[in-house]
Motif scaffolding. Structure first.
Motif, PDB file in Angstrom:
ATOM      1  N   LYS A 168       0.829  -1.205   0.000  1.00  0.00           N
ATOM      2  CA  LYS A 168       0.000   0.000   0.000  1.00  0.00           C
ATOM      3  C   LYS A 168       0.861   1.252   0.000  1.00  0.00           C
ATOM      4  CE  LYS A 168      -4.207  -1.769   2.099  1.00  0.00           C
ATOM      5  NZ  LYS A 168      -5.145  -1.664   3.217  1.00  0.00           N
ATOM      6  N   LYS A 169       1.943   1.223   0.783  1.00  0.00           N
ATOM      7  CA  LYS A 169       2.839   2.379   0.847  1.00  0.00           C
ATOM      8  C   LYS A 169       3.456   2.646  -0.528  1.00  0.00           C
ATOM      9  CE  LYS A 169       6.721   4.194   3.502  1.00  0.00           C
ATOM     10  NZ  LYS A 169       7.691   3.919   4.562  1.00  0.00           N
ATOM     11  N   GLY A 170       3.874   1.582  -1.205  1.00  0.00           N
ATOM     12  CA  GLY A 170       4.441   1.733  -2.543  1.00  0.00           C
ATOM     13  C   GLY A 170       3.443   2.309  -3.528  1.00  0.00           C
ATOM     14  N   ALA A 171       2.201   1.843  -3.445  1.00  0.00           N
ATOM     15  CA  ALA A 171       1.158   2.349  -4.341  1.00  0.00           C
ATOM     16  C   ALA A 171       0.884   3.826  -4.081  1.00  0.00           C
ATOM     17  CB  ALA A 171      -0.115   1.522  -4.170  1.00  0.00           C
TER      18      ALA A 171
ATOM     19  N   ALA B  47       3.830   5.966  -5.434  1.00  0.00           N
ATOM     20  CA  ALA B  47       3.757   6.086  -6.891  1.00  0.00           C
ATOM     21  C   ALA B  47       2.659   7.065  -7.310  1.00  0.00           C
ATOM     22  CB  ALA B  47       3.508   4.717  -7.504  1.00  0.00           C
ATOM     23  N   ALA B  48       1.506   6.980  -6.658  1.00  0.00           N
ATOM     24  CA  ALA B  48       0.397   7.880  -6.990  1.00  0.00           C
ATOM     25  C   ALA B  48       0.751   9.329  -6.660  1.00  0.00           C
ATOM     26  CB  ALA B  48      -0.861   7.457  -6.242  1.00  0.00           C
ATOM     27  N   VAL B  49       1.357   9.549  -5.506  1.00  0.00           N
ATOM     28  CA  VAL B  49       1.709  10.915  -5.092  1.00  0.00           C
ATOM     29  C   VAL B  49       2.738  11.518  -6.050  1.00  0.00           C
ATOM     30  CG1 VAL B  49       2.886  12.249  -3.284  1.00  0.00           C
ATOM     31  CG2 VAL B  49       1.069  10.650  -2.675  1.00  0.00           C
TER      32      VAL B  49
ATOM     33  N   GLY C 102      -6.586  17.449 -19.658  1.00  0.00           N
ATOM     34  CA  GLY C 102      -5.899  16.161 -19.719  1.00  0.00           C
ATOM     35  C   GLY C 102      -5.197  15.844 -18.407  1.00  0.00           C
ATOM     36  N   GLY C 103      -4.583  16.845 -17.819  1.00  0.00           N
ATOM     37  CA  GLY C 103      -3.923  16.656 -16.526  1.00  0.00           C
ATOM     38  C   GLY C 103      -4.914  16.280 -15.438  1.00  0.00           C
ATOM     39  N   ALA C 104      -6.064  16.930 -15.452  1.00  0.00           N
ATOM     40  CA  ALA C 104      -7.103  16.596 -14.475  1.00  0.00           C
ATOM     41  C   ALA C 104      -7.575  15.155 -14.672  1.00  0.00           C
ATOM     42  CB  ALA C 104      -8.276  17.558 -14.597  1.00  0.00           C
ATOM     43  N   ALA C 105      -7.705  14.732 -15.926  1.00  0.00           N
ATOM     44  CA  ALA C 105      -8.112  13.351 -16.214  1.00  0.00           C
ATOM     45  C   ALA C 105      -7.061  12.362 -15.718  1.00  0.00           C
ATOM     46  CB  ALA C 105      -8.349  13.184 -17.713  1.00  0.00           C
ATOM     47  N   VAL C 106      -5.797  12.707 -15.874  1.00  0.00           N
ATOM     48  CA  VAL C 106      -4.723  11.833 -15.388  1.00  0.00           C
ATOM     49  C   VAL C 106      -4.800  11.701 -13.873  1.00  0.00           C
ATOM     50  CG1 VAL C 106      -2.218  11.641 -15.093  1.00  0.00           C
ATOM     51  CG2 VAL C 106      -3.161  12.207 -17.327  1.00  0.00           C
ATOM     52  N   ILE C 107      -4.990  12.808 -13.194  1.00  0.00           N
ATOM     53  CA  ILE C 107      -5.077  12.773 -11.723  1.00  0.00           C
ATOM     54  C   ILE C 107      -6.256  11.904 -11.279  1.00  0.00           C
ATOM     55  CG2 ILE C 107      -5.585  14.170  -9.682  1.00  0.00           C
ATOM     56  CD1 ILE C 107      -3.882  16.404 -11.003  1.00  0.00           C
ATOM     57  N   ILE C 108      -7.395  12.078 -11.911  1.00  0.00           N
ATOM     58  CA  ILE C 108      -8.565  11.264 -11.564  1.00  0.00           C
ATOM     59  C   ILE C 108      -8.278   9.785 -11.836  1.00  0.00           C
ATOM     60  CG2 ILE C 108     -10.959  10.752 -12.220  1.00  0.00           C
ATOM     61  CD1 ILE C 108     -11.248  13.834 -12.699  1.00  0.00           C
TER      62      ILE C 108
ATOM     63  N   VAL D  26      -5.369   8.256 -11.862  1.00  0.00           N
ATOM     64  CA  VAL D  26      -4.406   7.755 -10.877  1.00  0.00           C
ATOM     65  C   VAL D  26      -5.123   7.447  -9.565  1.00  0.00           C
ATOM     66  CG1 VAL D  26      -2.432   8.426  -9.439  1.00  0.00           C
ATOM     67  CG2 VAL D  26      -2.362   8.816 -11.898  1.00  0.00           C
ATOM     68  N   LEU D  27      -6.024   8.313  -9.146  1.00  0.00           N
ATOM     69  CA  LEU D  27      -6.755   8.073  -7.903  1.00  0.00           C
ATOM     70  C   LEU D  27      -7.668   6.842  -8.010  1.00  0.00           C
ATOM     71  CD1 LEU D  27      -7.621  11.736  -6.904  1.00  0.00           C
ATOM     72  CD2 LEU D  27      -5.901  10.231  -5.874  1.00  0.00           C
ATOM     73  N   ILE D  28      -8.288   6.651  -9.164  1.00  0.00           N
ATOM     74  CA  ILE D  28      -9.117   5.464  -9.376  1.00  0.00           C
ATOM     75  C   ILE D  28      -8.252   4.205  -9.353  1.00  0.00           C
ATOM     76  CG2 ILE D  28     -10.545   4.234 -11.082  1.00  0.00           C
ATOM     77  CD1 ILE D  28     -11.663   7.032 -11.865  1.00  0.00           C
ATOM     78  N   ALA D  29      -7.102   4.253 -10.026  1.00  0.00           N
ATOM     79  CA  ALA D  29      -6.194   3.106 -10.035  1.00  0.00           C
ATOM     80  C   ALA D  29      -5.679   2.795  -8.634  1.00  0.00           C
ATOM     81  CB  ALA D  29      -5.030   3.370 -10.983  1.00  0.00           C
ATOM     82  N   LEU D  30      -5.405   3.832  -7.854  1.00  0.00           N
ATOM     83  CA  LEU D  30      -4.940   3.630  -6.474  1.00  0.00           C
ATOM     84  C   LEU D  30      -6.029   2.941  -5.654  1.00  0.00           C
ATOM     85  CD1 LEU D  30      -2.767   4.098  -4.311  1.00  0.00           C
ATOM     86  CD2 LEU D  30      -3.835   6.325  -3.877  1.00  0.00           C
ATOM     87  N   ARG D  31      -7.256   3.362  -5.823  1.00  0.00           N
ATOM     88  CA  ARG D  31      -8.370   2.741  -5.102  1.00  0.00           C
ATOM     89  C   ARG D  31      -8.514   1.265  -5.494  1.00  0.00           C
ATOM     90  NH1 ARG D  31     -14.535   4.363  -6.060  1.00  0.00           N
ATOM     91  NH2 ARG D  31     -15.443   2.734  -4.814  1.00  0.00           N
ATOM     92  N   GLN D  32      -8.384   0.991  -6.792  1.00  0.00           N
ATOM     93  CA  GLN D  32      -8.466  -0.390  -7.259  1.00  0.00           C
ATOM     94  C   GLN D  32      -7.309  -1.229  -6.718  1.00  0.00           C
ATOM     95  OE1 GLN D  32      -8.620   0.116 -11.498  1.00  0.00           O
ATOM     96  NE2 GLN D  32     -10.848   0.328 -11.530  1.00  0.00           N
ATOM     97  N   ARG D  33      -6.129  -0.646  -6.665  1.00  0.00           N
ATOM     98  CA  ARG D  33      -4.957  -1.364  -6.134  1.00  0.00           C
ATOM     99  C   ARG D  33      -5.165  -1.712  -4.666  1.00  0.00           C
ATOM    100  NH1 ARG D  33      -1.552  -5.081  -6.179  1.00  0.00           N
ATOM    101  NH2 ARG D  33       0.489  -4.634  -5.327  1.00  0.00           N
ATOM    102  N   PHE D  34      -5.701  -0.770  -3.901  1.00  0.00           N
ATOM    103  CA  PHE D  34      -5.989  -1.055  -2.492  1.00  0.00           C
ATOM    104  C   PHE D  34      -6.975  -2.218  -2.367  1.00  0.00           C
ATOM    105  CE2 PHE D  34      -4.924   3.269  -0.312  1.00  0.00           C
ATOM    106  CZ  PHE D  34      -3.577   2.997  -0.484  1.00  0.00           C
ATOM    107  N   ALA D  35      -7.979  -2.236  -3.241  1.00  0.00           N
ATOM    108  CA  ALA D  35      -8.966  -3.319  -3.204  1.00  0.00           C
ATOM    109  C   ALA D  35      -8.301  -4.658  -3.538  1.00  0.00           C
ATOM    110  CB  ALA D  35     -10.105  -3.025  -4.181  1.00  0.00           C
TER     111      ALA D  35
END
Length: 82
Positions: free
Chosen positions: A9-12, A15-17, A52-58, A60-69
Motif C-alpha cells: 500500500k505504501k508503494g502504491a 507512486a500515486a503521489v 488532460g492533466g485533471a483526467a490523469v489525476i482522476i 491515478v486516484l481510481i487506479a490507487l483505489r483499485q490497487r488497495f482493493a
C-alpha cells in the motif's frame, strides 16, 4: 502477511503521489502561462492540457483505489499459487 500489505500500500501511495505531483506542476505551469496570455488558440491548447492533466489525476486516484482493493482481497497472493 500484514507487513507485506502495508508495504504494498505504501508503494502504491508513493507512486500515486509522485505522478500527481508531476501533473500538478505541469498544470500549474500552464495555468500561470494562461494568466498573461490573450491568444485564444494558445488558451485553448493550454486548457486542453489542463483538462488532460485533471483526467490523469482522476485516473491515478481510481487506479490507487483499485490497487488497495486488490491488496485487501489478496489477489496477488492467490495468483502466486498458479
Amino acid at each position: 502477511m500484514m507487513q507485506g500489505n502495508t508495504k504494498k500500500k505504501k508503494g502504491a501511495v508513493i507512486a500515486a503521489v509522485v505522478m500527481i505531483a508531476i501533473v500538478v506542476v505541469i498544470v500549474g505551469a500552464l495555468a500561470v502561462l494562461l494568466l498573461g496570455e490573450e491568444d485564444l488558440f494558445a488558451d485553448s491548447i493550454a486548457w486542453l492540457y489542463i483538462a488532460g492533466g485533471a483526467a490523469v489525476i482522476i485516473g491515478v486516484l481510481i487506479a490507487l483505489r483499485q490497487r488497495f482493493a486488490e491488496i485487501h482481497r489478496g489477489e496477488e497472493e492467490e495468483a502466486k499459487k498458479y
